[in-house]
Motif scaffolding. Structure first.
Motif, PDB file in Angstrom:
ATOM      1  N   GLU A  47       0.824  -1.204   0.000  1.00 35.45           N
ATOM      2  CA  GLU A  47       0.000   0.000   0.000  1.00 35.45           C
ATOM      3  C   GLU A  47       0.863   1.261   0.000  1.00 35.45           C
ATOM      4  O   GLU A  47       0.517   2.269  -0.635  1.00 35.45           O
ATOM      5  CB  GLU A  47      -0.933  -0.004   1.211  1.00 35.45           C
ATOM      6  CG  GLU A  47      -2.202  -0.827   0.997  1.00 35.45           C
ATOM      7  CD  GLU A  47      -3.062  -0.285  -0.130  1.00 35.45           C
ATOM      8  OE1 GLU A  47      -3.448   0.900  -0.080  1.00 35.45           O
ATOM      9  OE2 GLU A  47      -3.339  -1.043  -1.078  1.00 35.45           O
ATOM     10  N   LYS A  65       2.024   1.804  -3.406  1.00 34.89           N
ATOM     11  CA  LYS A  65       0.930   2.316  -4.230  1.00 34.89           C
ATOM     12  C   LYS A  65       0.760   3.818  -4.023  1.00 34.89           C
ATOM     13  O   LYS A  65       0.574   4.574  -4.991  1.00 34.89           O
ATOM     14  CB  LYS A  65      -0.375   1.602  -3.887  1.00 34.89           C
ATOM     15  CG  LYS A  65      -1.547   1.992  -4.800  1.00 34.89           C
ATOM     16  CD  LYS A  65      -2.885   1.591  -4.236  1.00 34.89           C
ATOM     17  CE  LYS A  65      -3.313   2.563  -3.133  1.00 34.89           C
ATOM     18  NZ  LYS A  65      -4.717   2.359  -2.703  1.00 34.89           N
ATOM     19  N   TYR A  76       4.434   0.726  -8.685  1.00 36.01           N
ATOM     20  CA  TYR A  76       3.346  -0.247  -8.791  1.00 36.01           C
ATOM     21  C   TYR A  76       3.902  -1.659  -8.993  1.00 36.01           C
ATOM     22  O   TYR A  76       3.287  -2.641  -8.546  1.00 36.01           O
ATOM     23  CB  TYR A  76       2.403   0.130  -9.928  1.00 36.01           C
ATOM     24  CG  TYR A  76       1.684   1.444  -9.726  1.00 36.01           C
ATOM     25  CD1 TYR A  76       1.133   1.772  -8.485  1.00 36.01           C
ATOM     26  CD2 TYR A  76       1.550   2.373 -10.758  1.00 36.01           C
ATOM     27  CE1 TYR A  76       0.472   2.988  -8.283  1.00 36.01           C
ATOM     28  CE2 TYR A  76       0.887   3.573 -10.570  1.00 36.01           C
ATOM     29  CZ  TYR A  76       0.363   3.878  -9.325  1.00 36.01           C
ATOM     30  OH  TYR A  76      -0.281   5.076  -9.132  1.00 36.01           O
ATOM     31  N   ALA A  97       4.635  -2.853  -5.561  1.00 35.17           N
ATOM     32  CA  ALA A  97       3.401  -3.172  -4.841  1.00 35.17           C
ATOM     33  C   ALA A  97       2.838  -4.511  -5.299  1.00 35.17           C
ATOM     34  O   ALA A  97       2.426  -5.347  -4.470  1.00 35.17           O
ATOM     35  CB  ALA A  97       2.380  -2.061  -5.056  1.00 35.17           C
ATOM     36  N   TYR A 103      -3.246  -2.606  -8.099  1.00 39.42           N
ATOM     37  CA  TYR A 103      -1.867  -2.298  -8.489  1.00 39.42           C
ATOM     38  C   TYR A 103      -1.667  -2.459 -10.001  1.00 39.42           C
ATOM     39  O   TYR A 103      -0.990  -1.650 -10.642  1.00 39.42           O
ATOM     40  CB  TYR A 103      -0.890  -3.192  -7.720  1.00 39.42           C
ATOM     41  CG  TYR A 103      -1.074  -3.133  -6.220  1.00 39.42           C
ATOM     42  CD1 TYR A 103      -1.450  -1.941  -5.590  1.00 39.42           C
ATOM     43  CD2 TYR A 103      -0.872  -4.250  -5.418  1.00 39.42           C
ATOM     44  CE1 TYR A 103      -1.632  -1.871  -4.213  1.00 39.42           C
ATOM     45  CE2 TYR A 103      -1.046  -4.197  -4.039  1.00 39.42           C
ATOM     46  CZ  TYR A 103      -1.433  -3.015  -3.448  1.00 39.42           C
ATOM     47  OH  TYR A 103      -1.606  -2.954  -2.087  1.00 39.42           O
ATOM     48  N   ASN A 142      -3.636   0.436 -11.721  1.00 40.75           N
ATOM     49  CA  ASN A 142      -2.911   1.704 -11.650  1.00 40.75           C
ATOM     50  C   ASN A 142      -1.706   1.702 -12.582  1.00 40.75           C
ATOM     51  O   ASN A 142      -1.386   2.724 -13.204  1.00 40.75           O
ATOM     52  CB  ASN A 142      -2.463   1.967 -10.215  1.00 40.75           C
ATOM     53  CG  ASN A 142      -3.615   2.380  -9.313  1.00 40.75           C
ATOM     54  OD1 ASN A 142      -4.770   2.296  -9.694  1.00 40.75           O
ATOM     55  ND2 ASN A 142      -3.300   2.824  -8.108  1.00 40.75           N
TER      56      ASN A 142
END
Length: 344
Positions: free
Chosen positions: A104, A107, A126, A129, A139, A142
């Protein structure tokens, strides 16, 4: 021909040219490949040297090779059995609480980097993550957004599909997928992605808007293809008509005017070649639209040079230059060579 087809041909030509430049193709085969590239370009109306056309058809930063690699990976992932013989699916090991918390944080760092438009750094965040918690579709989604933001829509497609495979109910991934497909010009695939998302969330305004835009482009593309086909048919018909006219043209390519016989009839109507012979004044000739159209047609297809090589015409022109005037119609019909010319 549709723009989508030309994009594919342009990508193929780019790949072949790159294969020549990087030495993939042996030197002995390069000349043959260059000829093939030229023939492909001419057949599909694609010219890589045309900057305007290149900007329109290029799929950069993607390449034909990268598109093919994504296809192979996607096909392998789909065709790979997901269940063992006992029927239980193989699942990634569940991340620990610490791994999830650290994921997190990565992220959040990635989100901040996206806000500052540092897309490459965001992709790395990312990545970290997703490595710590591969069970979280956010993830991958994104990361898809980061790829799209830097123009790498092909990679965005792969990440959006990965997010969907992790959680098929994660709606945002369908929006990412539809946007990436739309940006790649695959409007049908984009519409399909938006429709899949709307089945999960029918009131999603972003998915509705995306679907409407994609469907509009699908309709426009089909209309363009229909218009292109109609134009091709018309051009083919015109070509056949031109070929037919040329086949019956006689001397000088005057098929549309009935050959030399038609020209003789026209001149006779102007008072040329009557019983007294003689030539009309220059103004009358220049003001006659049929004669001017005939002259333009002959000049365009080389008919004038062909006609002057005919001995009968050469003799007739020699007579005019010596002051004898054009022959009368009686002379035309009594002289076999001129009679044949008239009948041609």
């Amino acid at each position: 021909m549709s723009e989508k087809q030309q994009r594919l041909v342009y990508s193929i030509i780019e790949f072949l040219n790159q294969s020549i430049q990087d030495g993939t193709v042996k030197a002995d085969d390069q000349e043959s490949l260059e000829v093939a590239i030229q023939c492909i370009g001419e057949a599909f109306g694609v010219d890589p040297a045309d900057q305007v056309q290149s900007q329109k058809l290029s799929v950069k930063p993607a390449t034909l090779q990268s598109i093919f690699d994504v296809f192979i990976k996607t096909r392998d992932r789909v065709s790979t059995p997901h269940a063992s013989s006992s029927g239980s699916a193989e699942q990634p090991s569940a991340p620990s609480g610490d791994d999830k918390a650290q994921a997190e944080k990565f992220k959040q760092i990635g989100n901040a980097q996206m806000s500052s438009k540092d897309y490459d750094a965001a992709i790395e965040s990312y990545n970290s993550a997703a490595t710590l918690d591969p069970t979280n579709p956010v993830y991958y989604s994104n990361r898809a957004a980061a790829h799209s933001s830097k123009g790498d829509h092909l990679s965005a497609v792969g990440d959006a599909e990965k997010a969907i495979s992790v959680d098929p109910k994660f709606v945002k991934a369908y929006h990412r997928l539809g946007h990436a497909q739309y940006s790649l010009g695959d409007f049908k695939a984009a519409a399909n992605a938006f429709e899949r998302g709307l089945k999960l969330e029918p009131t999603n305004a972003g998915l509705k808007s995306g679907l409407q835009n994609a469907q509009a482009r699908i309709t426009n593309d089909e209309d363009d293809e229909d218009e292109t086909d109609d134009n091709s048919t018309a051009e083919a018909a015109a070509t056949r008509a031109g070929a037919g006219a040329g086949a019956g043209a006689g001397l000088g390519g005057l098929g549309g005017m009935g050959g030399m016989g038609g020209m003789a009839d026209m001149l006779r109507g102007m008072g040329v070649g009557g019983p007294g012979g003689g030539m009309p004044d220059l103004a009358s000739l220049m003001n006659n639209p049929q004669l001017m159209a005939m002259a333009q047609q002959m000049a365009a297809n080389g008919g004038l040079a062909s006609m002057m090589q005919n001995p009968a015409v050469a003799n007739m022109m020699g007579r005019v230059q010596s002051g004898g005037g054009l022959p009368s119609m009686d002379e035309l019909m009594s002289d076999p060579s001129l009679r044949d010319l008239y009948a041609s």
